[in-house]
Design an enzyme around this catalytic site. Structure first.
Site, mmCIF file in Angstrom:
data_model
loop_
_atom_site.group_PDB
_atom_site.id
_atom_site.type_symbol
_atom_site.label_atom_id
_atom_site.label_comp_id
_atom_site.label_asym_id
_atom_site.label_seq_id
_atom_site.Cartn_x
_atom_site.Cartn_y
_atom_site.Cartn_z
ATOM 1 N N GLU A 278 33.573 -8.808 37.201
ATOM 2 C CA GLU A 278 34.553 -9.892 37.378
ATOM 3 C C GLU A 278 34.126 -10.892 38.448
ATOM 4 O O GLU A 278 34.889 -11.786 38.813
ATOM 5 C CB GLU A 278 35.927 -9.313 37.717
ATOM 6 C CG GLU A 278 36.503 -8.488 36.575
ATOM 7 C CD GLU A 278 37.915 -8.003 36.843
ATOM 8 O OE1 GLU A 278 38.470 -8.290 37.924
ATOM 9 O OE2 GLU A 278 38.475 -7.333 35.956
ATOM 10 N N LYS B 81 47.660 -8.813 28.294
ATOM 11 C CA LYS B 81 46.296 -8.833 27.752
ATOM 12 C C LYS B 81 46.489 -8.707 26.250
ATOM 13 O O LYS B 81 46.879 -7.638 25.755
ATOM 14 C CB LYS B 81 45.492 -7.650 28.282
ATOM 15 C CG LYS B 81 45.185 -7.695 29.783
ATOM 16 C CD LYS B 81 44.631 -6.353 30.265
ATOM 17 C CE LYS B 81 44.113 -6.428 31.694
ATOM 18 N NZ LYS B 81 43.919 -5.083 32.277
#
Ligand code: PGA
Ligand code: ZN
Length: 417
Positions: free
Chosen positions: A200, A332
Site C-alpha cells: 500500500e 470494498k
C-alpha cells in the site's frame, strides 16, 4: 440512446503484488468500460470467494462460456438486472462458481460502459446532481501486521486523516507531506531502515507499536499546526489476524503481549484517549460484535469502523445495527461481488447513521473507479493509501473530479468528528 451490450472481453492481468487478476472490457453500442479486480491479504471470513477452482484462467473461461451468452444483448443501463443475472448465473451464495472478483469486474465495467454510453463520468451517472462532495483521504503511512513480514508493528495500519482540509487537493497534499516526514523520522529511529514500503506504499520499519504511534502523532500534530486544519490519526488494528481462538487472546508478537477481550478494549480505549484517535478500524476480531458495541458506547468523536466485521454485507451490517456495533464501515465492493450489493449496503449504513468508507485493497491495480464510487455514493472518507501507483491512481482521479466540479465541489460532511 440504449446502451446495448455488444461484447464482453475477459483477460488475465496482474495486480501490484504480481498476483493474477481478472480484467473485463464491457462494450456497448455506444460506449466502453474497463475494470480490473483488486485482491485483499487480510480478508474477512465472510467475503465472497474471488475465483472459481482453476483461478483466473477458469474465471476468464466462465465469462466467455456462461456469462457472455446471458449478458450480451442486455441494456447496460439496467445495472440491477445485470447484477441479478450475475447472481443467477452463479447460483451460489459466495460467488464461487464464476468468482466474486469476476462478478465485481463485470458489474463495475458495466456501470462504466453505461456511463460512457450516456456521455457522463461514472460519478455523475451513478450519483446524479447531488454527487458533488469530495471524500477525505484516509492514508496509510506505516505498515505492520499481515501487510509486512518480520519485525514491524503488530497493528496493521497507521493512518492519516486530514479531516479539516478545505479541498481534496489540500488534503491529499498534506498526506504526501506527512508520509515523507514519517520516512525521515524512521530513518533516524531505525538504523537499518532502507526506505522499504508495503504493497500500500506505507513505510515498513523495524519499530514497535508504541514507536510507530508516537511518530505518527507527532508528525500529524506538526501537520495540523502548519496547515491550519485538523490532521487526525487513525489505526487499522485488523484484529482478526491477531486473534487466537484457542487461547481467546489477541497475540501481539512484537509487543510480546497477549490481551484477552477485556484487555484489548482497555488498550484501544487508552490509545484513543492518549493520541486523540479519530478512526479505529477492526479493534476486535470479526465475530466479536459485543466488544464493538462496548467500545462504540464509550467513545466520542472517534469513528469505530468495521471491515472484516461487516465485509460490505447487508446481513452482517443489520446484525451490527441492531447491536449498535461500530459507527462506520469499510466498503470494498469485491468483498460482496456486485455494485448493486455494495450500493444497498451503503444505503443501509447511511439510513442508520454509519459512515461509509470507500476502500482500496492491499493488492490493487491502477484502476481508479473507487474514486467515482466514493463521490457517487456520498462516502465522506476514501481509504486508498498515500503514495504508490495503485493508490495515486485513485487520489489523482479525485483531484480531477474536484477540478471538474469546479465551484460546485465541496468537502463531505464529517460531523461525527
Ligand atoms: P486487505 O485489507 O489486505 O484485505 O485489502 C486491508 C484492510 O484490512 O483494510
Ligand atoms: Zn481493514
Amino acid at each position: 440512446m440504449p446502451a446495448v451490450i455488444e461484447d464482453i472481453i475477459a483477460r488475465k492481468v496482474f495486480n501490484g503484488r504480481g498476483e493474477e487478476t481478472v480484467e473485463i472490457d464491457m462494450i456497448t453500442t455506444s460506449g466502453f468500460g474497463r475494470v480490473a479486480a483488486p485482491a485483499g491479504k487480510s480478508r474477512g471470513k465472510a467475503e465472497v470467494t474471488y475465483y472459481p477452482q482453476g483461478g483466473v484462467d477458469q474465471a476468464v473461461k466462465k465469462v466467455e462460456e456462461v456469462v457472455a451468452p446471458e449478458i450480451v444483448g442486455l441494456d447496460a443501463d439496467l445495472q440491477e438486472e445485470i447484477d441479478k443475472t450475475l447472481h443467477d448465473i452463479d447460483g451460489s451464495k459466495d460467488f464461487h462458481v464464476i468468482g466474486g472478483n469476476t462478478a465485481f469486474a463485470l458489474s463495475l465495467a458495466n456501470a462504466e460502459a453505461a456511463a460512457n454510453s450516456a456521455g457522463l463520468l461514472l460519478f455523475q451517472y451513478l450519483g446524479g446532481h447531488v454527487a458533488h462532495e469530495l471524500p477525505y483521504p484516509l492514508g496509510n503511512a506505516i505498515s505492520g501486521g499481515q501487510h509486512t513480514g518480520g519485525k514491524s508493528p503488530d497493528i496493521q495500519e497507521y493512518l492519516a486523516l486530514p479531516y479539516g482540509a478545505g479541498t481534496f487537493l489540500e488534503a491529499a497534499a498534506v498526506n504526501v507531506h506527512v508520509h515523507k516526514r514519517i520516512g525521515q523520522a524512521l530513518e533516524k529511529k531505525d538504523k537499518l531502515f532502507a526506505g522499504g514500503k508495503s504493497d500500500e506504499g506505507a513505510w515498513v520499519a523495524n519499530i514497535d507499536d508504541p514507536e510507530a504511534i508516537e511518530i505518527m502523532a507527532k508528525t500529524l500534530e506538526q501537520a495540523t499546526n502548519e496547515s491550519g486544519f485538523e490532521c487526525g490519526l487513525g489505526l487499522d488494528v485488523a484484529s482478526s489476524s491477531l486473534w487466537n481462538s484457542k487461547t481467546k487472546t489477541y497475540n501481539y508478537q512484537r509487543q510480546k503481549k497477549k490481551r484477552d477481550s477485556g484487555e484489548q478494549l482497555e488498550y484501544i480505549l487508552e490509545l484513543i484517549k492518549k493520541y486523540h484517535l479519530v478512526y479505529v478500524e477492526d479493534p476486535f476480531h470479526e465475530e466479536d460484535f459485543h466488544s464493538f458495541t462496548e467500545i462504540t458506547k464509550k467513545v466520542k468523536n472517534c469513528l469505530i469502523c468495521g471491515d472484516d466485521l461487516f465485509t460490505t454485507n447487508t446481513e452482517r451490517l443489520s446484525r451490527g445495527i441492531k447491536a449498535r456495533a461500530a459507527n462506520a464501515l469499510i466498503i470494498k465492493v469485491n468483498q460482496v461481488g456486485t455494485l448493486s450489493d455494495a450500493a444497498e449496503t451503503i444505503e443501509m449504513a447511511k439510513r442508520n447513521g454509519y459512515v461509509p468508507v470507500m476502500s482500496h485493497r492491499s493488492g490493487d491495480t491502477c484502476d481508479w473507479h473507487i474514486a467515482h464510487l466514493a463521490v457517487a455514493y456520498l462516502c465522506p472518507i476514501v481509504k486508498t493509501g498515500i503514495v504508490e501507483s495503485s493508490r495515486v491512481a485513485k487520489i489523482n482521479e479525485l483531484i480531477r473530479i474536484e477540478e471538474f466540479l469546479g465551484d460546485r465541489a465541496k468537502m463531505a460532511d464529517l460531523e461525527q468528528l
